[in-house]
Design a protein around this motif. Structure first.
Motif, short mmCIF file in Angstrom:
data_model
loop_
_atom_site.label_atom_id
_atom_site.label_comp_id
_atom_site.label_asym_id
_atom_site.label_seq_id
_atom_site.Cartn_x
_atom_site.Cartn_y
_atom_site.Cartn_z
N PHE A 343 0.82 -1.21 0.00
CA PHE A 343 0.00 0.00 0.00
C PHE A 343 0.86 1.26 0.00
CE2 PHE A 343 -2.77 -3.26 1.61
CZ PHE A 343 -4.01 -2.94 1.09
N HIS A 344 2.18 1.07 0.16
CA HIS A 344 3.07 2.21 0.25
C HIS A 344 4.22 2.08 -0.74
CE1 HIS A 344 1.16 1.60 4.20
NE2 HIS A 344 1.20 2.91 4.31
N VAL A 345 4.82 3.20 -1.05
CA VAL A 345 6.06 3.24 -1.83
C VAL A 345 7.12 3.87 -0.94
CG1 VAL A 345 7.21 4.15 -3.87
CG2 VAL A 345 4.80 3.50 -3.99
N GLN A 346 8.20 3.14 -0.68
CA GLN A 346 9.23 3.62 0.24
C GLN A 346 10.45 4.10 -0.55
OE1 GLN A 346 9.87 1.24 3.73
NE2 GLN A 346 12.03 1.83 3.88
N SER A 347 10.95 5.27 -0.15
CA SER A 347 12.10 5.86 -0.84
C SER A 347 13.37 5.06 -0.55
CB SER A 347 12.29 7.31 -0.38
OG SER A 347 12.65 7.34 0.99
N GLU A 348 14.21 4.95 -1.55
CA GLU A 348 15.52 4.33 -1.34
C GLU A 348 16.46 5.29 -0.62
OE1 GLU A 348 17.04 2.94 -5.01
OE2 GLU A 348 15.37 1.56 -5.41
N GLU A 416 17.75 9.14 11.65
CA GLU A 416 17.88 8.80 10.24
C GLU A 416 16.63 8.01 9.84
OE1 GLU A 416 21.33 6.90 7.39
OE2 GLU A 416 20.71 5.74 9.15
N PHE A 417 16.09 8.27 8.64
CA PHE A 417 14.82 7.64 8.28
C PHE A 417 14.65 7.60 6.77
CE2 PHE A 417 14.25 12.17 8.73
CZ PHE A 417 13.44 12.53 7.67
N SER A 418 13.67 6.80 6.34
CA SER A 418 13.21 6.79 4.94
C SER A 418 11.80 7.37 4.92
CB SER A 418 13.19 5.36 4.39
OG SER A 418 14.48 4.80 4.39
N ILE A 419 11.32 7.71 3.73
CA ILE A 419 9.98 8.27 3.60
C ILE A 419 9.09 7.28 2.84
CG2 ILE A 419 8.58 10.08 2.51
CD1 ILE A 419 10.76 12.05 3.16
N SER A 420 7.95 6.99 3.44
CA SER A 420 6.96 6.10 2.82
C SER A 420 5.76 6.92 2.36
CB SER A 420 6.51 5.03 3.82
OG SER A 420 5.46 4.27 3.30
N GLU A 421 5.26 6.62 1.16
CA GLU A 421 4.11 7.35 0.62
C GLU A 421 2.98 6.37 0.34
OE1 GLU A 421 3.27 9.43 -3.58
OE2 GLU A 421 4.78 10.51 -2.37
N VAL A 422 1.79 6.69 0.83
CA VAL A 422 0.61 5.86 0.58
C VAL A 422 0.22 6.01 -0.89
CG1 VAL A 422 -1.78 5.39 1.22
CG2 VAL A 422 -0.15 6.16 2.96
N LYS A 423 0.12 4.91 -1.60
CA LYS A 423 -0.18 4.95 -3.04
C LYS A 423 -1.52 5.63 -3.31
CE LYS A 423 2.34 0.75 -4.38
NZ LYS A 423 2.20 -0.61 -4.95
N ARG A 424 -2.52 5.33 -2.49
CA ARG A 424 -3.87 5.80 -2.76
C ARG A 424 -4.03 7.29 -2.50
NH1 ARG A 424 -6.02 2.85 0.63
NH2 ARG A 424 -6.63 4.32 2.24
N THR A 425 -3.42 7.79 -1.40
CA THR A 425 -3.67 9.18 -0.99
C THR A 425 -2.48 10.10 -1.19
OG1 THR A 425 -2.95 8.69 1.28
CG2 THR A 425 -5.29 8.36 0.76
N GLY A 426 -1.28 9.50 -1.33
CA GLY A 426 -0.08 10.33 -1.46
C GLY A 426 0.45 10.85 -0.14
#
Length: 724
Positions: A343-348, A416-426
């Motif tokens: 459900f998410h897209v996680q940044s590399e 330190e972290f990565s960013i996850s984006e919900v595909k449906r809502t952004g």
């Protein structure tokens, strides 16, 4: 040759029997009625049948009667010889019995699908010869056909063994083809074709288009134009019509169709239907179990792929329930391997930031009845991380569930972290968060399980002077294997309000918590303060025992913890007498009571079937419960017996009970109460002839414990008025 040649119509012949003697011509007979009263039988031979027509019993024929030059027949009109049938012509063949299958049953009639032609025929229940209650659609039957009011009807309907009537022959060979026309979900008013579907296939080097109907698919999964399918060919024995049957969708069909496939996770399941949490849609998608391609059942959290089809207004109006009437349905559902759906897209890319607002753990996670993941989603308050990307100052929310490691980030911590984006809502959030430049208190400590509640417990520290809270979600291993006094390792952590708790709790090999320096002297004492698990209102964790026996140490008090108890489950109450020894705590050199054994004696107040009560004060209760299985040596206790016992506290219910109950001495035996004088005088005055004496009526014969009847000991005659 004969005196007359009357022509007779509608007579019934008997076929040639073929049983004539060698050299003789076989004969048959024709019977007919004369004037509706007399019945005549006339013989005939094969030469008497016109055009060598084959006749069967019951056929209607016309013929001439001739008198032979033989001795006269009994019923002949001529006196010169026997009468025979000549020039026999077939008028109508006898109606043969037909076979079929009952295809519909109504209140007083039904319909049969005939086995000889593609046609249905009506029958009334009065024509059924058998148990009408057992008749149902699908039964094989045989019947005769008659005309009534210008229409054919079935008469004399009788059951046949199941499987007698076969309409079609199905090929053993499987064929592959493409769906050219699907069956409409809602038939049109003008649609009369029972096989509206079409499948195109190449069979025997030629292209064919085969029809199919609703009953020809192996499952209820929706078929779409272009589907790649496998099927058998059925040939109807009656009219030789070919059709596709046993149709099943092949796994590679999605390469041939133009449908748009979506993904999601099974979110809920009911009786016959469920809902899918979609990756690309806000609303949950309704589906029927009949739309699942695999035979194996689906479960909640299974990842699936599906097609969304709109439901027409007419279909919604015909739906049996509100759920089925939704505008869109998921169909053609295929189960996917775990980890396929996201459900998410996680940044590399990894980012560096600073905690701008601390996240709050989910309060509902403390409830064991709610799973931690659901509790965090529902009640957790988000924190905020400030960071820079290409010189632009930005903020991103984060949640406790997305932390790596057990330490909680505090205000100002560098992370330190990565960013996850919900595909449906952004929507974006920080994930895989690591705390930088802060070691935290990662030292592993040793302790002992002191209390176990419904979903949390307390650990006694190695110094035996404090207790540390821990939640079962922090237990590494099976919580059900934990017992009071077990040795554990843990790490300290500070939560909301700077409250200290244990995390990463792990059960380890038992450690001697009281040390090696144990005195040999056994002292007598009295509990002046119990452990806090017994009395939660007190501020101190440790309990205290005051020495009561005469000597130099009389009046001195010594602390004790859970490891001090000889039986860790024993619940020491304030004021109880105990025997104990002294030991020295290794880390503090403090003297502490150990090997504590309570000295409890009390009387049994009452005994029921499987339990009883002891006269012993525990908290606000004046009596203590015990189960008979806790009585040692299997003795049967009686009211008044003196017993020794231990008291255990149910950590989850907070109630105490007795265990290890041992009888010290028996109580006084119950003395039989003498009969009242008035009853004795009454019995003495009764005689057998006393009409006013009470009468006993036997309503049930006695039965012994071994189920034998009567008494095993011979009864003696009793003399009236005399008491044994």
């Amino acid at each position: 040759m004969g005196c007359n040649r009357p022509k007779v119509v509608s007579a019934i012949p008997t076929h040639l029997d073929g049983k004539s003697a060698p050299g003789q011509v076989p004969t048959g007979s024709v019977c007919y009625e004369r004037n509706g009263v007399s019945v005549f039988y006339l013989t005939y031979t094969p030469d008497d049948v016109e055009r060598n027509m084959h006749l069967d019993t019951g056929d209607r024929v016309s013929f001439y009667m001739e008198t032979n030059k033989h001795p006269p027949a009994l019923y002949s009109d001529c006196s010169t010889g026997a009468v025979s049938a000549r020039n026999i012509v077939l008028v109508k063949k006898k109606q043969m019995r037909c076979q079929g299958v009952v295809c519909a049953t109504k209140e007083a009639f039904g319909f049969i699908e005939r086995g000889d032609v593609v046609k249905e025929i009506f029958f009334h229940y009065s024509e059924f010869k058998g148990d009408l209650e057992a008749l149902q659609a699908g039964d094989d039957v045989e019947f005769s056909i008659k005309e009534r009011n210008g229409k054919e009807v079935a008469t004399d309907v009788r059951l046949l063994p199941q499987g007698t009537v076969i309409f079609e022959d199905i090929s053993i060979e499987h064929f592959e083809g493409t769906v050219a026309k699907v069956i409409p979900k809602v038939p049109s008013k003008n649609q009369n074709d029972p096989l509206p579907g079409r499948i195109g296939a190449r069979i025997n080097f030629s292209e064919k288009e085969l029809p199919f109907g609703e009953k020809d698919t192996k499952s209820k999964v929706t078929l779409l134009d272009g589907d790649h399918v496998r099927f058998n060919i059925s040939v109807d024995r009656r009219d030789k019509l070919e059709r596709a049957t046993n149709i099943e969708i092949l796994p590679d069909t999605f390469q041939f169709t133009k449908e748009s496939r979506e993904m999601g996770v099974i979110a809920a399941m009911r009786d016959g239907f469920g809902f899918i949490k979609c990756v690309d849609r806000d609303a949950r998608m309704f589906f029927h179990f009949s739309e699942v391609l695999e035979e194996s059942p689906l479960h909640i959290s299974d990842e699936v792929e599906f097609t969304v089809v709109p439901v027409s207004r007419l279909e919604r109006s015909l739906a049996k329930d509100m759920l089925s009437a939704q505008r869109n349905h998921a169909v053609r559902i295929k189960k996917l391997p775990k980890g396929t759906v996201s459900f998410h897209v996680q940044s590399e890319q990894r980012f560096i930031g600073q905690v701008d607002r601390e996240a709050t753990p989910a309060s509902a996670a403390a409830n064991k009845n709610v799973s931690p993941s659901k509790a965090k989603e529902k009640d957790a308050e988000e924190g905020v991380i400030a960071y820079e990307d290409c010189g632009v100052k930005l903020t991103v929310p984060y949640y406790i569930k997305d932390l790596e490691g057990a330490a909680l980030p505090q205000l100002g911590d560098k992370v330190e972290f990565s960013i996850s984006e919900v595909k449906r809502t952004g929507l974006q959030s920080a994930v895989s968060i690591k705390i930088l430049n802060r070691t935290g208190n990662s030292k592993r400590l040793l302790g002992f399980v002191a209390t176990l509640k419904d979903n949390f417990g307390f650990i006694e520290t190695a110094n035996h002077d404090q207790e540390i809270f821990f939640h079962y979600s922090e237990m590494c291993g099976d919580v059900d294997n934990l017992e009071l006094g077990d040795t554990v390792e843990y790490t300290l952590s500070k939560g909301k309000g700077n409250k200290v708790s244990a995390e990463k709790v792990t059960k380890v090999a038992p450690v001697n918590g009281i040390g090696e320096d144990v005195g040999t002297t056994v002292l007598l004492g009295k509990v002046t303060r119990p452990l806090r698990s017994v009395d939660p209102s007190q501020t101190e964790y440790q309990g205290l025992i005051e020495v009561t026996e005469e000597g130099a140490s009389k009046g001195q008090s010594y602390p004790f913890g859970i490891v001090s108890m000889a039986s860790k489950a024993d619940c020491l109450q304030k004021g109880e007498l105990v025997k104990f020894q002294l030991c020295t705590v290794v880390h503090t050199s403090q003297k502490m009571a150990c090997h504590i054994v309570p000295q409890r004696r009390a009387l049994v107040e009452s005994v029921k079937d499987q339990f009883g009560f002891i006269t012993y004060e525990v908290g606000e209760s004046k009596k203590l419960f015990f189960h008979v299985k806790e009585v040692q040596d299997g003795l049967e206790l009686q009211t008044g017996d003196e017993v020794e016992f231990s008291v255990i506290l149910n950590q989850r219910t907070g109630k105490c009970s007795a265990c290890n109950v041992r009888r010290v001495s028996e109580g006084p035996k119950p003395v039989a109460t003498p009969r009242p004088e008035r009853l004795v005088n009454r019995l003495k005055s009764i005689t057998l002839d006393d009409a006013s004496a009470p009468r006993l009526v036997i309503v049930r014969q006695p039965r012994g414990p071994d189920n034998s009847k009567g008494f095993s000991i011979e009864r003696k005659a009793r003399q009236p008025g005399v008491i044994d």
